[in-house]
Design a protein around this motif. Structure first.
Motif, PDB file in Angstrom:
ATOM      1  N   ASN A 152     -14.888   1.174  -7.729  1.00 12.26           N
ATOM      2  CA  ASN A 152     -14.254   2.482  -7.919  1.00 12.26           C
ATOM      3  C   ASN A 152     -14.954   3.537  -7.062  1.00 12.26           C
ATOM      4  O   ASN A 152     -15.899   3.224  -6.318  1.00 12.26           O
ATOM      5  CB  ASN A 152     -14.236   2.880  -9.399  1.00 12.26           C
ATOM      6  N   LEU A 153     -14.487   4.778  -7.164  1.00  8.93           N
ATOM      7  CA  LEU A 153     -15.042   5.849  -6.326  1.00  8.93           C
ATOM      8  C   LEU A 153     -16.510   6.111  -6.611  1.00  8.93           C
ATOM      9  O   LEU A 153     -17.228   6.650  -5.766  1.00  8.93           O
ATOM     10  CB  LEU A 153     -14.239   7.142  -6.530  1.00  8.93           C
ATOM     11  N   GLN A 154     -16.971   5.750  -7.806  1.00 11.26           N
ATOM     12  CA  GLN A 154     -18.381   5.955  -8.169  1.00 11.26           C
ATOM     13  C   GLN A 154     -19.264   4.805  -7.680  1.00 11.26           C
ATOM     14  O   GLN A 154     -20.468   4.795  -7.916  1.00 11.26           O
ATOM     15  CB  GLN A 154     -18.522   6.114  -9.689  1.00 11.26           C
ATOM     16  N   ASN A 178       0.853  -1.180   0.000  1.00 10.69           N
ATOM     17  CA  ASN A 178       0.000   0.000   0.000  1.00 10.69           C
ATOM     18  C   ASN A 178       0.899   1.244   0.000  1.00 10.69           C
ATOM     19  O   ASN A 178       1.648   1.440   0.945  1.00 10.69           O
ATOM     20  CB  ASN A 178      -0.900  -0.002   1.226  1.00 10.69           C
ATOM     21  N   PRO A 179       0.864   2.086  -1.076  1.00 11.09           N
ATOM     22  CA  PRO A 179      -0.061   1.991  -2.220  1.00 11.09           C
ATOM     23  C   PRO A 179       0.275   0.815  -3.142  1.00 11.09           C
ATOM     24  O   PRO A 179       1.357   0.251  -3.086  1.00 11.09           O
ATOM     25  CB  PRO A 179       0.122   3.325  -2.915  1.00 11.09           C
ATOM     26  N   VAL A 180      -0.684   0.506  -4.002  1.00 10.98           N
ATOM     27  CA  VAL A 180      -0.575  -0.622  -4.916  1.00 10.98           C
ATOM     28  C   VAL A 180       0.039  -0.150  -6.226  1.00 10.98           C
ATOM     29  O   VAL A 180      -0.294   0.931  -6.719  1.00 10.98           O
ATOM     30  CB  VAL A 180      -1.966  -1.237  -5.178  1.00 10.98           C
ATOM     31  N   ASN A 181       0.920  -0.996  -6.802  1.00 13.31           N
ATOM     32  CA  ASN A 181       1.510  -0.665  -8.093  1.00 13.31           C
ATOM     33  C   ASN A 181       0.959  -1.547  -9.202  1.00 13.31           C
ATOM     34  O   ASN A 181       0.201  -1.106 -10.058  1.00 13.31           O
ATOM     35  CB  ASN A 181       3.038  -0.773  -8.030  1.00 13.31           C
ATOM     36  N   GLY A 238      -5.810   5.707  -8.885  1.00  8.33           N
ATOM     37  CA  GLY A 238      -6.841   6.347  -8.082  1.00  8.33           C
ATOM     38  C   GLY A 238      -7.162   5.562  -6.818  1.00  8.33           C
ATOM     39  O   GLY A 238      -6.436   4.647  -6.419  1.00  8.33           O
ATOM     40  N   ILE A 239      -8.258   5.936  -6.220  1.00 15.77           N
ATOM     41  CA  ILE A 239      -8.708   5.313  -4.981  1.00 15.77           C
ATOM     42  C   ILE A 239      -9.770   4.265  -5.312  1.00 15.77           C
ATOM     43  O   ILE A 239     -10.694   4.526  -6.089  1.00 15.77           O
ATOM     44  CB  ILE A 239      -9.286   6.360  -4.014  1.00 15.77           C
ATOM     45  N   TYR A 240      -9.631   3.093  -4.703  1.00 15.33           N
ATOM     46  CA  TYR A 240     -10.587   2.010  -4.888  1.00 15.33           C
ATOM     47  C   TYR A 240     -10.987   1.461  -3.516  1.00 15.33           C
ATOM     48  O   TYR A 240     -10.275   1.642  -2.521  1.00 15.33           O
ATOM     49  CB  TYR A 240      -9.993   0.893  -5.751  1.00 15.33           C
ATOM     50  N   ASN A 268     -12.601  -1.776   2.990  1.00 10.28           N
ATOM     51  CA  ASN A 268     -11.408  -0.961   3.190  1.00 10.28           C
ATOM     52  C   ASN A 268     -11.073  -0.205   1.912  1.00 10.28           C
ATOM     53  O   ASN A 268     -11.610  -0.515   0.840  1.00 10.28           O
ATOM     54  CB  ASN A 268     -10.212  -1.828   3.603  1.00 10.28           C
ATOM     55  N   LYS A 269     -10.151   0.748   2.033  1.00 13.85           N
ATOM     56  CA  LYS A 269      -9.744   1.581   0.903  1.00 13.85           C
ATOM     57  C   LYS A 269      -8.340   1.215   0.466  1.00 13.85           C
ATOM     58  O   LYS A 269      -7.500   0.866   1.302  1.00 13.85           O
ATOM     59  CB  LYS A 269      -9.812   3.057   1.299  1.00 13.85           C
ATOM     60  N   MET A 270      -8.081   1.294  -0.836  1.00 14.24           N
ATOM     61  CA  MET A 270      -6.709   1.148  -1.362  1.00 14.24           C
ATOM     62  C   MET A 270      -6.437   2.239  -2.371  1.00 14.24           C
ATOM     63  O   MET A 270      -7.344   2.782  -2.993  1.00 14.24           O
ATOM     64  CB  MET A 270      -6.499  -0.235  -1.989  1.00 14.24           C
TER      65      MET A 270
END
Length: 208
Positions: free
Chosen positions: A156-158, A130-133, A187-189, A202-204
Protein backbone atom coordinates in the motif's frame (compact mmCIF):
# COMPACT_ATOMS: atom_id res chain seq x y z
CA UNK A 1 37.46 -21.81 -5.50
CA UNK A 2 38.67 -21.32 -9.06
CA UNK A 3 37.75 -24.26 -11.30
CA UNK A 4 40.41 -26.19 -13.20
CA UNK A 5 40.07 -25.75 -16.97
CA UNK A 6 39.89 -29.13 -18.67
CA UNK A 7 39.02 -30.49 -22.13
CA UNK A 8 35.80 -32.30 -22.82
CA UNK A 9 37.84 -35.33 -23.83
CA UNK A 10 39.14 -35.49 -20.23
CA UNK A 11 35.69 -36.73 -19.19
CA UNK A 12 34.79 -38.39 -22.50
CA UNK A 13 31.63 -40.50 -22.38
CA UNK A 14 33.58 -43.63 -23.38
CA UNK A 15 35.99 -43.54 -20.41
CA UNK A 16 35.45 -46.45 -18.02
CA UNK A 17 35.01 -46.01 -14.27
CA UNK A 18 38.18 -45.53 -12.21
CA UNK A 19 40.12 -44.63 -15.35
CA UNK A 20 42.19 -41.51 -15.90
CA UNK A 21 42.14 -38.77 -16.99
CA UNK A 22 38.49 -38.61 -15.89
CA UNK A 23 38.96 -40.31 -12.53
CA UNK A 24 41.38 -37.65 -11.26
CA UNK A 25 38.72 -34.98 -11.83
CA UNK A 26 35.93 -36.80 -9.97
CA UNK A 27 34.62 -34.60 -7.17
CA UNK A 28 36.50 -31.58 -8.53
CA UNK A 29 35.14 -28.24 -9.74
CA UNK A 30 36.13 -27.88 -13.40
CA UNK A 31 35.48 -25.62 -16.38
CA UNK A 32 35.06 -26.62 -20.03
CA UNK A 33 35.24 -23.76 -22.51
CA UNK A 34 33.58 -23.14 -25.87
CA UNK A 35 31.34 -26.20 -25.85
CA UNK A 36 28.25 -27.08 -27.87
CA UNK A 37 25.17 -28.71 -26.32
CA UNK A 38 22.80 -31.38 -27.67
CA UNK A 39 19.54 -32.73 -26.24
CA UNK A 40 19.79 -35.82 -24.02
CA UNK A 41 19.34 -39.22 -25.64
CA UNK A 42 18.47 -40.63 -22.22
CA UNK A 43 16.94 -38.09 -19.77
CA UNK A 44 18.35 -40.09 -16.85
CA UNK A 45 21.87 -39.42 -18.10
CA UNK A 46 21.58 -35.75 -19.08
CA UNK A 47 22.48 -33.45 -21.93
CA UNK A 48 25.44 -34.07 -24.25
CA UNK A 49 28.33 -31.65 -24.76
CA UNK A 50 31.34 -31.37 -27.05
CA UNK A 51 34.17 -28.84 -27.28
CA UNK A 52 35.82 -30.36 -30.38
CA UNK A 53 33.04 -30.19 -32.97
CA UNK A 54 31.57 -33.55 -31.87
CA UNK A 55 34.77 -35.58 -32.36
CA UNK A 56 34.30 -36.57 -28.72
CA UNK A 57 31.36 -36.08 -26.36
CA UNK A 58 30.73 -35.87 -22.62
CA UNK A 59 27.65 -35.87 -20.39
CA UNK A 60 26.20 -32.73 -18.76
CA UNK A 61 24.61 -33.78 -15.48
CA UNK A 62 20.93 -34.61 -14.92
CA UNK A 63 17.98 -33.17 -13.03
CA UNK A 64 18.92 -34.79 -9.71
CA UNK A 65 22.34 -33.44 -8.79
CA UNK A 66 23.16 -29.87 -7.73
CA UNK A 67 19.68 -28.49 -8.49
CA UNK A 68 20.33 -29.06 -12.19
CA UNK A 69 16.70 -28.29 -13.06
CA UNK A 70 17.57 -24.58 -12.85
CA UNK A 71 19.84 -25.04 -15.90
CA UNK A 72 17.65 -27.16 -18.17
CA UNK A 73 15.68 -24.33 -19.80
CA UNK A 74 18.90 -22.41 -20.44
CA UNK A 75 20.51 -25.41 -22.12
CA UNK A 76 17.40 -25.83 -24.29
CA UNK A 77 17.85 -22.24 -25.48
CA UNK A 78 21.54 -22.83 -26.12
CA UNK A 79 20.67 -25.87 -28.26
CA UNK A 80 18.12 -23.86 -30.25
CA UNK A 81 20.60 -21.04 -30.86
CA UNK A 82 23.49 -23.27 -31.90
CA UNK A 83 25.82 -21.04 -29.86
CA UNK A 84 28.75 -22.19 -27.73
CA UNK A 85 29.03 -21.65 -23.99
CA UNK A 86 31.55 -22.01 -21.18
CA UNK A 87 30.48 -24.33 -18.36
CA UNK A 88 31.59 -24.82 -14.76
CA UNK A 89 30.54 -27.86 -12.78
CA UNK A 90 31.42 -30.71 -10.45
CA UNK A 91 32.56 -34.01 -12.01
CA UNK A 92 30.99 -37.27 -10.90
CA UNK A 93 30.39 -40.79 -12.25
CA UNK A 94 26.84 -42.08 -12.62
CA UNK A 95 24.78 -44.18 -15.03
CA UNK A 96 28.04 -45.52 -16.48
CA UNK A 97 29.52 -42.13 -17.41
CA UNK A 98 31.63 -39.35 -16.01
CA UNK A 99 29.68 -36.09 -16.06
CA UNK A 100 30.03 -32.37 -15.47
CA UNK A 101 27.23 -31.06 -13.24
CA UNK A 102 26.55 -27.29 -13.36
CA UNK A 103 25.38 -26.19 -9.92
CA UNK A 104 23.08 -23.38 -11.06
CA UNK A 105 22.47 -21.07 -14.03
CA UNK A 106 25.48 -18.89 -13.22
CA UNK A 107 27.73 -21.85 -14.12
CA UNK A 108 26.75 -21.38 -17.79
CA UNK A 109 28.21 -18.31 -19.48
CA UNK A 110 28.76 -16.89 -22.93
CA UNK A 111 25.10 -17.09 -23.98
CA UNK A 112 23.01 -13.93 -23.64
CA UNK A 113 20.03 -15.53 -21.89
CA UNK A 114 22.30 -17.30 -19.44
CA UNK A 115 24.05 -14.13 -18.26
CA UNK A 116 23.39 -13.84 -14.49
CA UNK A 117 23.97 -10.08 -14.67
CA UNK A 118 21.26 -9.49 -17.26
CA UNK A 119 19.26 -6.40 -16.34
CA UNK A 120 15.89 -7.13 -14.76
CA UNK A 121 14.63 -3.83 -16.13
CA UNK A 122 14.01 -5.82 -19.32
CA UNK A 123 11.27 -7.75 -17.50
CA UNK A 124 8.48 -5.50 -18.90
CA UNK A 125 6.38 -5.67 -15.73
CA UNK A 126 2.74 -4.66 -16.35
CA UNK A 127 -0.85 -5.36 -15.29
CA UNK A 128 -4.30 -5.43 -16.91
CA UNK A 129 -6.86 -3.97 -16.63
CA UNK A 130 -5.88 -0.53 -15.40
CA UNK A 131 -7.52 0.81 -13.30
CA UNK A 132 -8.29 -2.41 -11.46
CA UNK A 133 -11.82 -3.32 -10.38
CA UNK A 134 -12.06 -6.82 -8.92
CA UNK A 135 -9.06 -8.68 -10.28
CA UNK A 136 -5.94 -7.99 -12.30
CA UNK A 137 -3.40 -10.03 -14.20
CA UNK A 138 0.23 -9.13 -13.58
CA UNK A 139 2.60 -10.12 -16.39
CA UNK A 140 6.32 -9.88 -16.98
CA UNK A 141 8.99 -11.15 -19.35
CA UNK A 142 11.62 -12.24 -16.89
CA UNK A 143 15.09 -13.42 -17.96
CA UNK A 144 15.15 -17.17 -17.42
CA UNK A 145 17.83 -17.16 -14.72
CA UNK A 146 15.53 -15.16 -12.39
CA UNK A 147 12.32 -17.15 -12.86
CA UNK A 148 12.83 -19.86 -10.24
CA UNK A 149 12.74 -17.49 -7.23
CA UNK A 150 10.42 -14.79 -8.61
CA UNK A 151 7.62 -13.42 -6.41
CA UNK A 152 5.16 -10.55 -6.79
CA UNK A 153 4.53 -8.44 -3.69
CA UNK A 154 1.70 -5.91 -3.33
CA UNK A 155 2.26 -2.87 -1.08
CA UNK A 156 0.00 0.00 0.00
CA UNK A 157 0.98 3.68 -0.05
CA UNK A 158 2.45 3.35 3.46
CA UNK A 159 4.83 0.66 2.22
CA UNK A 160 3.04 -2.12 4.12
CA UNK A 161 3.08 -5.55 2.51
CA UNK A 162 -0.47 -6.51 1.52
CA UNK A 163 -0.07 -9.73 -0.44
CA UNK A 164 2.64 -12.05 -1.74
CA UNK A 165 1.95 -13.90 -4.99
CA UNK A 166 3.88 -16.76 -6.54
CA UNK A 167 3.67 -16.62 -10.34
CA UNK A 168 3.53 -19.63 -12.61
CA UNK A 169 5.96 -18.87 -15.40
CA UNK A 170 5.46 -15.18 -16.34
CA UNK A 171 1.99 -14.32 -15.06
CA UNK A 172 -0.11 -14.24 -11.89
CA UNK A 173 -3.61 -13.04 -10.94
CA UNK A 174 -4.48 -10.89 -7.92
CA UNK A 175 -8.07 -10.78 -6.62
CA UNK A 176 -7.52 -7.54 -4.72
CA UNK A 177 -7.53 -9.32 -1.36
CA UNK A 178 -4.92 -9.21 1.40
CA UNK A 179 -3.21 -12.14 3.13
CA UNK A 180 -6.27 -12.56 5.42
CA UNK A 181 -8.62 -12.87 2.44
CA UNK A 182 -10.24 -9.47 2.93
CA UNK A 183 -10.86 -7.09 0.05
CA UNK A 184 -8.52 -4.09 0.19
CA UNK A 185 -9.73 -0.50 -0.05
CA UNK A 186 -9.74 1.68 -3.15
CA UNK A 187 -6.55 3.57 -3.78
CA UNK A 188 -3.04 3.42 -5.14
CA UNK A 189 -0.94 0.28 -4.68
CA UNK A 190 2.51 -0.76 -5.76
CA UNK A 191 3.37 -4.19 -7.11
CA UNK A 192 6.94 -5.35 -7.01
CA UNK A 193 8.65 -8.14 -8.95
CA UNK A 194 11.42 -9.53 -6.77
CA UNK A 195 13.97 -12.20 -7.73
CA UNK A 196 17.53 -12.94 -6.58
CA UNK A 197 17.83 -9.68 -4.59
CA UNK A 198 16.74 -7.65 -7.62
CA UNK A 199 13.50 -5.65 -7.71
CA UNK A 200 11.39 -3.61 -10.11
CA UNK A 201 8.16 -1.88 -9.09
CA UNK A 202 5.09 -0.45 -10.83
CA UNK A 203 1.97 1.38 -9.65
CA UNK A 204 -1.68 0.32 -9.94
CA UNK A 205 -4.96 2.05 -9.12
CA UNK A 206 -7.77 0.07 -7.52
CA UNK A 207 -11.31 1.34 -8.05
CA UNK A 208 -14.41 -0.66 -7.05
Amino acid sequence: INPSVILGSDIDSTISQNTNPAEKWEGQLVKIEDLKVAAPVNPNIGYIGSDDDWATTFIIGDNVDYEYSSCGSILDQVIASGESVDMIGVVDFDYGNYRINPRDSSDISGYASADPNQNMQDANLSHYPNPVNSTTTISFNLPVQFQKNAVIKIYNLQGQLIKTLHPEENTVNWNCKNEKGSRVANGIYFYSLEADDKTITNKMILMK
